[in-house]
Design an enzyme around this catalytic site. Sequence first.
Site, short mmCIF file in Angstrom:
data_model
loop_
_atom_site.label_atom_id
_atom_site.label_comp_id
_atom_site.label_asym_id
_atom_site.label_seq_id
_atom_site.Cartn_x
_atom_site.Cartn_y
_atom_site.Cartn_z
N ASP A 1 0.81 -1.22 0.00
CA ASP A 1 0.00 0.00 0.00
C ASP A 1 0.85 1.27 0.00
O ASP A 1 0.46 2.30 0.57
CB ASP A 1 -0.96 0.03 1.21
CG ASP A 1 -1.92 -1.15 1.18
OD1 ASP A 1 -2.28 -1.58 0.08
OD2 ASP A 1 -2.29 -1.63 2.27
N LYS B 1 1.80 2.05 -5.17
CA LYS B 1 2.32 1.47 -6.42
C LYS B 1 1.39 1.74 -7.59
O LYS B 1 1.82 2.12 -8.68
CB LYS B 1 2.52 -0.05 -6.27
CG LYS B 1 3.52 -0.45 -5.19
CD LYS B 1 3.59 -1.95 -5.02
CE LYS B 1 2.37 -2.57 -4.39
NZ LYS B 1 2.13 -2.21 -2.98
N GLY C 1 -4.60 -4.38 -3.67
CA GLY C 1 -5.60 -3.35 -3.95
C GLY C 1 -4.82 -2.12 -4.39
O GLY C 1 -4.14 -1.52 -3.58
N HIS C 2 -4.88 -1.79 -5.66
CA HIS C 2 -4.11 -0.67 -6.20
C HIS C 2 -5.06 0.42 -6.66
O HIS C 2 -5.88 0.20 -7.55
CB HIS C 2 -3.23 -1.15 -7.37
CG HIS C 2 -2.21 -2.18 -6.96
ND1 HIS C 2 -1.39 -2.82 -7.84
CD2 HIS C 2 -1.89 -2.68 -5.74
CE1 HIS C 2 -0.60 -3.65 -7.19
NE2 HIS C 2 -0.90 -3.60 -5.91
N GLN D 1 1.87 -6.19 -3.26
CA GLN D 1 2.33 -6.28 -1.87
C GLN D 1 3.63 -5.46 -1.70
O GLN D 1 3.84 -4.53 -2.45
CB GLN D 1 2.53 -7.74 -1.43
CG GLN D 1 1.23 -8.50 -1.22
CD GLN D 1 0.55 -8.95 -2.50
OE1 GLN D 1 1.19 -9.60 -3.32
NE2 GLN D 1 -0.70 -8.64 -2.65
P1 GDP Z 1 -0.73 0.19 -3.59
O1 GDP Z 1 -1.32 -1.06 -3.05
O2 GDP Z 1 0.74 0.29 -3.33
O3 GDP Z 1 -1.07 0.44 -5.02
O4 GDP Z 1 -1.36 1.38 -2.75
P2 GDP Z 1 -2.94 1.55 -2.41
O5 GDP Z 1 -3.60 2.07 -3.62
O6 GDP Z 1 -3.49 0.33 -1.78
O7 GDP Z 1 -2.85 2.61 -1.25
C1 GDP Z 1 -2.36 3.89 -1.43
C2 GDP Z 1 -3.47 4.90 -1.12
O8 GDP Z 1 -2.93 6.19 -1.04
C3 GDP Z 1 -4.52 4.98 -2.20
O9 GDP Z 1 -5.75 5.33 -1.61
C4 GDP Z 1 -4.03 6.11 -3.10
O10 GDP Z 1 -5.07 6.76 -3.80
C5 GDP Z 1 -3.40 7.02 -2.09
N1 GDP Z 1 -2.22 7.76 -2.53
C6 GDP Z 1 -1.21 7.37 -3.35
N2 GDP Z 1 -0.25 8.31 -3.42
C7 GDP Z 1 -0.66 9.32 -2.61
C8 GDP Z 1 -0.09 10.57 -2.22
O11 GDP Z 1 1.00 10.94 -2.61
N3 GDP Z 1 -0.82 11.34 -1.34
C9 GDP Z 1 -2.03 10.95 -0.86
N4 GDP Z 1 -2.66 11.76 -0.02
N5 GDP Z 1 -2.58 9.78 -1.19
C10 GDP Z 1 -1.91 8.97 -2.05
P1 IMO Z 2 -0.94 -4.26 -2.18
O1 IMO Z 2 -0.54 -4.86 -3.50
C1 IMO Z 2 -0.96 -4.56 2.17
C2 IMO Z 2 -1.09 -8.60 3.88
C3 IMO Z 2 -2.34 -9.05 4.60
C4 IMO Z 2 -1.74 -10.00 5.62
C5 IMO Z 2 -0.62 -10.67 4.84
C6 IMO Z 2 -0.99 -12.02 4.22
O2 IMO Z 2 -2.22 -3.53 -2.21
O3 IMO Z 2 0.19 -3.50 -1.57
P2 IMO Z 2 -2.57 -12.72 2.19
O4 IMO Z 2 -4.03 -12.50 1.98
O5 IMO Z 2 -1.71 -12.18 1.13
O6 IMO Z 2 -2.25 -14.17 2.49
O7 IMO Z 2 -2.25 -11.92 3.55
O8 IMO Z 2 -0.28 -9.78 3.78
N1 IMO Z 2 -1.31 -8.12 2.48
C7 IMO Z 2 -1.23 -6.83 2.12
N2 IMO Z 2 -1.01 -5.73 2.86
N3 IMO Z 2 -1.08 -4.47 0.83
C8 IMO Z 2 -1.26 -5.59 0.08
O9 IMO Z 2 -1.24 -5.55 -1.27
C9 IMO Z 2 -1.38 -6.83 0.72
N4 IMO Z 2 -1.58 -8.09 0.30
C10 IMO Z 2 -1.52 -8.87 1.38
O10 IMO Z 2 -2.99 -7.95 5.21
O11 IMO Z 2 -1.15 -9.29 6.68
MG MG Z 3 -2.88 -1.66 -1.82
#
Ligand code: GDP
Ligand code: IMO
Ligand code: MG
Length: 405
Positions: free
Chosen positions: A13, A16, A40-41, A219
Site C-alpha cells: 500500500d 504502487k 488493492g491498487h 504487496q
Molecule cells: P498500492 O497497493 O501500493 O497500489 O497502494 P494503495 O492504492 O493500496 O494505497 C495507497 C493509497 O494512497 C490509495 O488510496 C491512493 O489513492 C493514495 N495515494 C497514493 N499516493 C498518494 C499521495 O502521494 N498522497 C495521498 N494523499 N494519497 C496517495
Molecule cells: P498491495 O498490493 C498490504 C497482507 C495481509 C496479511 C498478509 C498475508 O495492495 O500493496 P494474504 O491475503 O496475502 O495471504 O495476507 O499480507 N497483504 C497486504 N497488505 N497491501 C497488500 O497488497 C497486501 N496483500 C496482502 O494484510 O497481513
Molecule cells: Mg494496496
Amino acid sequence: MSKYIVMGSQWGDEGKGKIVDNISQNMDLVVRFQGGANAGHTVIIEDKKYVLHLIPSGIISGKAKNIIGNGCVIDPITLAEEIEEMKNSGIKIQTNKFFISSGAHIVTPLHKILDNKLNKKIGTTSRGIGPAYMDKAQRSGIRMDSIVDGSFEKKFYEHLEYYKNIYSFIDETTINEIKNMLPNILESIKIIKPFITDTENIIYDSIQNNENILYEGAQGTLLDIDHGTYPFVTSSSTTIGGAFTGSGVFVEFDKRIGIMKSYTTRVGEGPFPTELHDEIGEKLRKNGNEFGATTGRPRRCGWLDLPLVKKAIMLNGFNYFVITKLSCLSGFDKIKVAIDYDKNNKPIYKEFEGWQKEVYGITDINELPKNCINYIEFIEKYLNVPIGIISTGPNRKHVIIKNNL
Ligand code: GDP
Ligand code: IMO
Ligand code: MG
C-alpha cells in the site's frame, strides 16, 4: 526503450498503483508477476477512482498491453467481476490488449475457506491466496491451462475430494455448497477464457521489438515469502526474483523503482517496530485515509523505518525511489524517522521539525516547505539512492518530478 520494475519497499500500500498508472502512459507492456486479489491498487484520474486487484494498473492508460503472469493466482469470479467493473468505467479490456498466463493458478472457493480457517493469526485478506500457493507448491493446483484444454471441471471435483479427506471441517455440507457455486465459476471462466495464452512469448517479443516494458509488483518487500517478516507475510515472492519466475522471461531492468510511503503502514498481524499506538498514529491514519483497499481494515501506522527500506534496496537493487503521501505529514510539530536499532532491537529515531503548510497537490518542488525538503534530502542521503518522484496527492497529476526516469 525502457525496462522498469515498480515494487513496494515496505509492507504494501505504498502507492504502487498510482505510480504504475502514471508511468504506464509511456509504456507498451505492463506485467503483474505475483500475488492475486489480495492486492488493492488505487488509481485516481481527475475525479474518477479505480481500484484494481488483479488486472495491472497499466490498463487504465489505454495504451499498454497488460499481462497477468504465471506467478499470479487468479480467482475467476473476482477477475470476471473486475473486468466487468472496468468496462463499466469506460476502460477497454480487449483480447489484443489484455492477456492471462496459462500457467497462472486458479483460486477456488475452497481455498478461501481454508484461508479463513488456517490463517487467522496472520490476518490475511481472506482471498484464498496462501492455500492457492500451497496447492501450487504441493503440485495439486489447478492452472489456467485447464480452462483451455477442458479439464477444469474434472480437476475441480478432484480438488474438493482431496481436501475432504484432509480436513475434518471440510464436511459434506461445505462440499455441496462449493459444488453449488460451480455454475457461477463456469460463467466467469467463459468471460476470462479468451484472454488466456502463453504470455511469456508476448513479453519476449516485446523485448525483441525494443518496446517499453513495466513490471508492477504487488504487496511489498517485507511481505515476501522468503525475505519478509515470516510467517507474517504473503505467499508469493514480492521481491525482484519473483519478476523472473513469475513471468517466465529475463528482463534487464534499467530502472528498479522502489515505492516508499513517507511513513509506514501495515495491514494484518506481525512485527512493526515503529508502530504508533497513540494519537500521532491515529492522525497519520486519518491524514492518509489508511484503510485497506481490499478489505477496508484500518491500516496500522507508524514512522518511516529507514533500516527496513535499506534492506529492500539490498534485495531489489532499487536505483530510483518514489516517495508518496508526503501531504499526509503536514501539520505535525515533529516528525521522526528510524535510522537504526539498539541492542534490544528498539528503533533509534532522528527527529525532524515538522511543517504546517499544506503540500497536497503541489507539482513544483520550489513550493515545498523548507522542512519538508530537509526531510526528503535526509532520506535520499541515508538511502544513497535518488528520489526521482515525490507524490503529493492521490491523483495521477499530483507529482513532482525531481529526476527524470
Ligand atoms: P498500492 O497497493 O501500493 O497500489 O497502494 P494503495 O492504492 O493500496 O494505497 C495507497 C493509497 O494512497 C490509495 O488510496 C491512493 O489513492 C493514495 N495515494 C497514493 N499516493 C498518494 C499521495 O502521494 N498522497 C495521498 N494523499 N494519497 C496517495
Ligand atoms: P498491495 O498490493 C498490504 C497482507 C495481509 C496479511 C498478509 C498475508 O495492495 O500493496 P494474504 O491475503 O496475502 O495471504 O495476507 O499480507 N497483504 C497486504 N497488505 N497491501 C497488500 O497488497 C497486501 N496483500 C496482502 O494484510 O497481513
Ligand atoms: Mg494496496
